[in-house]
Write a protein that holds these residues in place. Structure first.
Motif, short mmCIF file in Angstrom:
data_model
loop_
_atom_site.label_atom_id
_atom_site.label_comp_id
_atom_site.label_asym_id
_atom_site.label_seq_id
_atom_site.Cartn_x
_atom_site.Cartn_y
_atom_site.Cartn_z
N ALA A 85 0.21 -1.09 -0.25
CA ALA A 85 -0.12 0.17 -0.04
C ALA A 85 0.94 1.19 -0.49
O ALA A 85 0.84 2.33 -0.49
CB ALA A 85 -0.34 -0.12 1.03
N LEU A 86 2.06 1.03 0.33
CA LEU A 86 2.82 2.40 0.81
C LEU A 86 3.60 2.73 -0.40
O LEU A 86 3.86 3.88 -0.55
CB LEU A 86 3.94 2.10 1.66
N ARG A 87 3.74 2.03 -1.09
CA ARG A 87 4.19 1.82 -2.67
C ARG A 87 3.46 2.44 -3.50
O ARG A 87 4.22 2.98 -4.57
CB ARG A 87 5.42 0.23 -3.12
N LEU A 88 2.35 2.12 -3.28
CA LEU A 88 0.78 2.11 -4.41
C LEU A 88 0.05 3.78 -4.09
O LEU A 88 -0.55 4.52 -4.69
CB LEU A 88 0.06 1.31 -5.23
N ALA A 94 -2.32 6.18 2.94
CA ALA A 94 -1.99 4.53 3.21
C ALA A 94 -2.07 4.19 4.94
O ALA A 94 -3.27 3.40 5.06
CB ALA A 94 -0.84 4.02 2.54
N SER A 95 -1.78 5.54 5.47
CA SER A 95 -1.07 4.55 6.90
C SER A 95 -3.23 5.01 7.90
O SER A 95 -2.75 3.82 8.69
CB SER A 95 0.05 6.14 7.39
N SER A 146 -4.77 7.23 -9.67
CA SER A 146 -4.10 5.88 -9.64
C SER A 146 -3.40 6.08 -8.54
O SER A 146 -3.16 4.20 -7.87
CB SER A 146 -2.99 7.29 -10.25
N ALA A 147 -3.96 6.16 -7.18
CA ALA A 147 -3.95 5.28 -6.03
C ALA A 147 -4.63 4.57 -5.61
O ALA A 147 -4.64 4.25 -4.34
CB ALA A 147 -3.42 6.49 -4.91
N ALA A 154 -4.31 -0.60 1.55
CA ALA A 154 -4.54 -0.46 3.21
C ALA A 154 -5.57 -0.49 3.93
O ALA A 154 -5.36 -1.23 3.99
CB ALA A 154 -4.25 1.33 2.75
N LEU A 155 -6.59 -1.05 3.02
CA LEU A 155 -8.11 -1.16 3.96
C LEU A 155 -8.14 -2.86 3.83
O LEU A 155 -8.19 -3.09 4.86
CB LEU A 155 -9.52 -1.27 2.65
#
Length: 297
Positions: A85-88, A94-95, A146-147, A154-155
């Motif tokens: 998630a942190l990459r995308l 995301a956090s 795009s995210a 993340a969910l």
């Protein structure tokens, strides 16, 4: 073991997770999945030594492979979803989404046998979540399509850890020593994932190796054992709300280490998290079962 003592033991996991960010920063340039493999290997080996010295190997043989598959999926899945998630997606968004798990834990725990969810639990969890969000919500703006895959992961991350914690409560008869196998199998699965997705890089100097070792001993090691005790025998609703202290304590650790600056926002977040936890604790005492009833749900 009393319910209060088990809750206190479970909260030590939150304290250890508060060091996760600081220790992770100190392990650079090790990529996430490689770090996952190294840290879980340390945590698993420590758990194995403890299990052997306490005669718990016989207990491990009696645990079903389905339980081991469940625990490994929980630990490995959570970290895989989180790192991906942190990459995308932007880290702040995301956090924030990933840290929905304490709120979900408080809400879903009301479905467990012997547990009751009251308005105080919901209000306390919401206030504490708002405080945690204040710490990590900087930079959140209009959604970036795009995210969206990163937000979805993340969910999934939040749902994975919520499910792991809730179902662990239902597996009260499974010995905490089983977490040893969860850790070792997570480390083993992380190796091929790292080789397929990342370029290997080792810790920088003695300080980097020390941080990696500390990570495996605490936040990605012992924390999972104490959390297991807490969710199985403690007040799971209070633990869920108290977990919002993790981003607060993590920020404090970064400030004390000189990696972040103190701010008014930090003080406000601290007050909100403390108020939410206190409200949930008060609601928990009012809804508490009769003294001496510590049977896992």
């Amino acid at each position: 073991m009393s319910r209060a003592r088990a809750t206190a033991i479970g909260f030590t996991a939150v304290l250890m997770w508060a060091l996760l960010a600081l220790l992770t920063v100190r392990t650079a340039p090790v990529p996430p999945l490689q770090l996952n493999a190294m840290a879980f290997a340390v945590g698993g080996l420590v758990g194995l030594i403890w299990t052997m010295t306490t005669g718990g190997l016989r207990q491990l043989r009696a645990v079903s492979w389905k339980v081991y598959a469940f625990g490994t999926a929980g630990l490995f899945g959570y970290h895989l979803f989180y790192f991906s998630a942190l990459r995308l997606a932007p880290a702040a968004e995301a956090s924030l989404i990933a840290y929905l798990w304490p709120l979900l834990l408080v809400l879903f725990s009301g479905l467990l046998p012997g547990e009751r969810l009251g308005a105080g639990h919901v209000a306390g969890a919401a206030i504490a979540f708002a405080g945690a969000a204040l710490l990590i919500a900087d930079g959140i703006g209009s959604p970036d399509t795009s995210a969206l895959p990163g937000y979805a992961l993340a969910l999934l991350c939040a749902l994975t850890w919520t499910g792991y914690s809730i179902l662990s409560r239902r597996m009260g008869a499974v010995p905490t020593a089983a977490v040893t196998v969860f850790c070792l199998m997570t480390a083993a699965l992380s190796v091929p994932a790292h080789l397929a997705l990342e370029t290997t890089a080792w810790p920088d100097g003695a300080a980097g190796w020390a941080a990696t070792l500390a990570l495996g001993l605490g936040p990605v090691g012992l924390a999972f054992f104490t959390w297991d005790v807490g969710v199985k025998r403690g007040d799971i609703q209070l633990l869920g709300t108290a977990s919002y202290a993790a981003p607060l304590l993590s920020t404090l650790a970064l400030v004390l280490a000189g990696s972040a600056a103190a701010s008014i926002k930090l003080s406000v977040a601290a007050a909100m998290i403390a108020a939410g936890a206190a409200l949930a604790a008060y609601a928990g005492r009012r809804a508490a079962r009769p003294a001496g009833d510590v049977t896992p749900g």
